[in-house]
Write a protein that holds these residues in place. Structure first.
Motif, short mmCIF file in Angstrom:
data_model
loop_
_atom_site.label_atom_id
_atom_site.label_comp_id
_atom_site.label_asym_id
_atom_site.label_seq_id
_atom_site.Cartn_x
_atom_site.Cartn_y
_atom_site.Cartn_z
N GLN A 54 -13.82 -13.85 12.79
CA GLN A 54 -15.24 -14.34 14.37
C GLN A 54 -16.04 -14.96 14.32
N GLN A 55 -16.80 -14.80 13.12
CA GLN A 55 -18.21 -15.56 13.25
C GLN A 55 -17.40 -17.07 12.77
N LEU A 56 -16.66 -17.76 11.81
CA LEU A 56 -16.44 -18.79 11.91
C LEU A 56 -15.49 -18.96 13.39
N ALA A 57 -15.00 -18.49 14.16
CA ALA A 57 -14.34 -19.02 15.22
C ALA A 57 -14.67 -19.43 16.23
N LYS A 58 -16.31 -18.50 15.82
CA LYS A 58 -16.67 -18.98 17.78
C LYS A 58 -17.87 -20.50 16.68
N HIS A 59 -18.03 -20.21 15.57
CA HIS A 59 -19.19 -21.51 15.23
C HIS A 59 -17.79 -22.87 16.03
N ILE A 60 -16.70 -22.91 15.76
CA ILE A 60 -15.92 -23.97 15.99
C ILE A 60 -15.46 -23.95 17.03
N ASN A 61 -15.43 -22.98 17.80
CA ASN A 61 -15.36 -23.05 19.57
C ASN A 61 -13.52 -22.76 19.50
N LYS A 62 -13.22 -22.05 18.65
CA LYS A 62 -11.66 -21.56 18.67
C LYS A 62 -11.34 -20.64 18.24
N ALA A 63 -10.87 -19.36 19.43
CA ALA A 63 -10.03 -18.58 19.14
C ALA A 63 -9.85 -17.33 18.16
N VAL A 64 -9.71 -16.78 17.94
CA VAL A 64 -9.43 -16.28 16.83
C VAL A 64 -8.14 -15.97 16.61
N GLU A 65 -7.28 -15.52 18.25
CA GLU A 65 -5.85 -15.72 17.77
C GLU A 65 -4.70 -16.97 17.62
N VAL A 66 -5.40 -17.75 17.59
CA VAL A 66 -5.01 -19.57 17.32
C VAL A 66 -5.54 -20.00 15.41
N LEU A 67 -6.27 -19.25 15.24
CA LEU A 67 -6.44 -20.02 13.97
C LEU A 67 -4.84 -19.65 12.32
N PRO A 68 -5.19 -20.48 11.94
CA PRO A 68 -4.73 -20.72 10.66
C PRO A 68 -4.69 -19.26 9.90
#
Length: 442
Positions: free
Chosen positions: A299-313
């Motif tokens: 979650q924190q990394l997703a916020k850092h790169i401005n990307k939704a968690v659900e679309v992370l690889p």
């Protein structure tokens, strides 16, 4: 340098103690048992528990120790484990009943060792003595010691174990152990004890290992000779001299290491039930061993790169740091590719004293894009150097290469997560330091 111990006490911060341990001896690695064993004898630490298992090997030590720990604990025994290196916190190195210990417990133990030592000690020697002290205080039934480097001259080898285990034998740490499997195997076989059980999980056993075991009249138990395992995609079977199991659950650690742990259990002077073994296999896992990171932890990394968690690889971390581990990693990635994992983006950081080319070779055709990252510290290697090595291998094999260098693990991971789609995989690997830095980002 000034000796910083004058200001350290049992209540000093753990970080200050660790700084002292890192700088108090004139060599970071000073192999040999004479100094540390004399201190252990002086402090009465050479028998930390009624039963001791020592586990050595090039790869697979941590997972083998972990499964042994779980099986023994689930069977009702009080167990302590000493392992290295740690990923994030020093506290990871000592577990008692599957629990890490608080900082102040370690600093109290360090103060005891410092006040009573009779020799100068390296970081690893000091921490090993401290672990033995903590184990003895806890009045355990069984202690499991993971060898730090080699075996014969490693600080853990000051303790006479009841069972010695070698998980695998391959080329690594050539500056200390030798450049061929025979010599490295001999160093690892140094943990064997006369007339005691010696478990060997390596299928291609160097002759020097067998010769040394025979010279000590060890009760050897060797893979593919005294015990065997087979597997398919759904389950696996294990057959030994006294035990046999069918349809075992596929576990989250390499089956070769799980099989080696079962071979160790077979040689114990006490019984572990089949139900406990099966449950432990289902539950066992160890951070950083081809581990898929849960989306909630990103979650924190997703916020850092401005990307939704659900679309992370998918993100996989692996501490593999030598050719033997890279070959196993290649097998796992091949399976992923066959299952349709999309592209694989690798964030790779490797220490400069490792066989970088040997690590890259089995993975080159499996990675779609490389982020070669810089690791700091005196053993660290720059991402640019990794990139050049990667280029040279690709050119020699006339292969196309998609790669770039990044100044840190954080930069590499950020770029990988930004570029990868939901169906892709990001692999963070190459060293305990690489995975440790990534975990700190979480």
């Amino acid at each position: 340098m000034n000796n910083p111990i004058s200001s350290l006490t049992a209540t000093s911060p753990l970080a200050e103690w660790l700084y002292y341990l890192e700088n108090s001896h004139f060599k970071a690695i000073d192999l040999g048992l004479e100094r540390v064993k004399s201190v252990a004898a002086h402090l009465n630490l050479l028998t930390p528990a009624p039963f001791v298992i020592t586990v050595g090997g090039t790869n697979g030590k941590g997972t083998t120790c972990r499964l042994l720990e779980m099986m023994l604990m689930n069977a009702g025994y009080k167990v302590g484990v000493y392992s290295s290196p740690h990923l994030i916190r020093y506290n990871e190195r000592v577990r008692i009943q599957n629990q890490e210990l608080a900082d102040n417990i370690h600093t109290q133990s360090f103060a005891f060792i410092e006040q009573n030592k009779t020799q100068s000690l390296t970081y690893f020697e000091f921490s090993t003595l401290s672990a033995l002290h903590l184990f003895k205080q806890a009045k355990l039934d069984i202690v499991i010691l993971e060898v730090g480097l080699g075996g014969r001259l490693d600080a853990t080898n000051m303790v006479d174990s009841h069972i010695a285990v070698i998980t695998s034998i391959d080329i690594d740490h050539v500056d200390f152990l030798g450049s061929d499997r025979e010599q490295i195997g001999f160093e690892k076989a140094g943990i064997f004890r006369a007339n005691k059980a010696a478990i060997i999980g390596e299928s291609n056993i160097p002759q020097k290992v067998l010769n040394h075991a025979n010279s000590l009249a060890c009760q050897t138990s060797c893979r593919d000779i005294d015990w065997f395992f087979t597997a398919d995609s759904h389950c696996w079977n294990w057959t030994g001299q006294k035990m046999q199991f069918e349809n075992l659950p596929i576990c989250q650690i390499p089956l070769a290491n799980a099989a080696t742990a079962l071979a160790t259990i077979e040689q114990l002077p006490f019984t572990i039930s089949e139900a406990v073994i099966r449950q432990s296999l289902q539950d066992v896992e160890l951070t950083g061993r081809f581990q898929t990171v849960k989306h909630i932890d990103l979650q924190q990394l997703a916020k850092h790169i401005n990307k939704a968690v659900e679309v992370l690889p998918r993100v996989i971390i692996d501490v593999g740091h030598n050719p033997h581990a890279a070959n196993y990693l290649a097998e796992k990635l091949t399976t992923l590719k066959q299952q349709g994992c999309g592209k694989i983006f690798a964030v790779c950081g490797i220490l400069k004293d490792k066989d970088t080319q040997g690590i890259f070779n089995p993975l080159l055709t499996l990675i779609d894009h490389w982020y070669c990252v810089t690791l700091t510290g005196y053993r660290g290697q720059r991402g640019e150097e990794l990139f050049v090595t990667l280029q040279q291998i690709a050119q020699a094999q006339a292969m196309a290469l998609s790669a770039e260098s990044q100044p840190s693990v954080e930069h590499g991971v950020t770029h990988a997560l930004q570029q990868a789609s939901q169906k892709d995989t990001v692999l963070v690997f190459g060293s305990f330091y690489t995975v440790g830095e990534f975990l700190q980002l979480l």
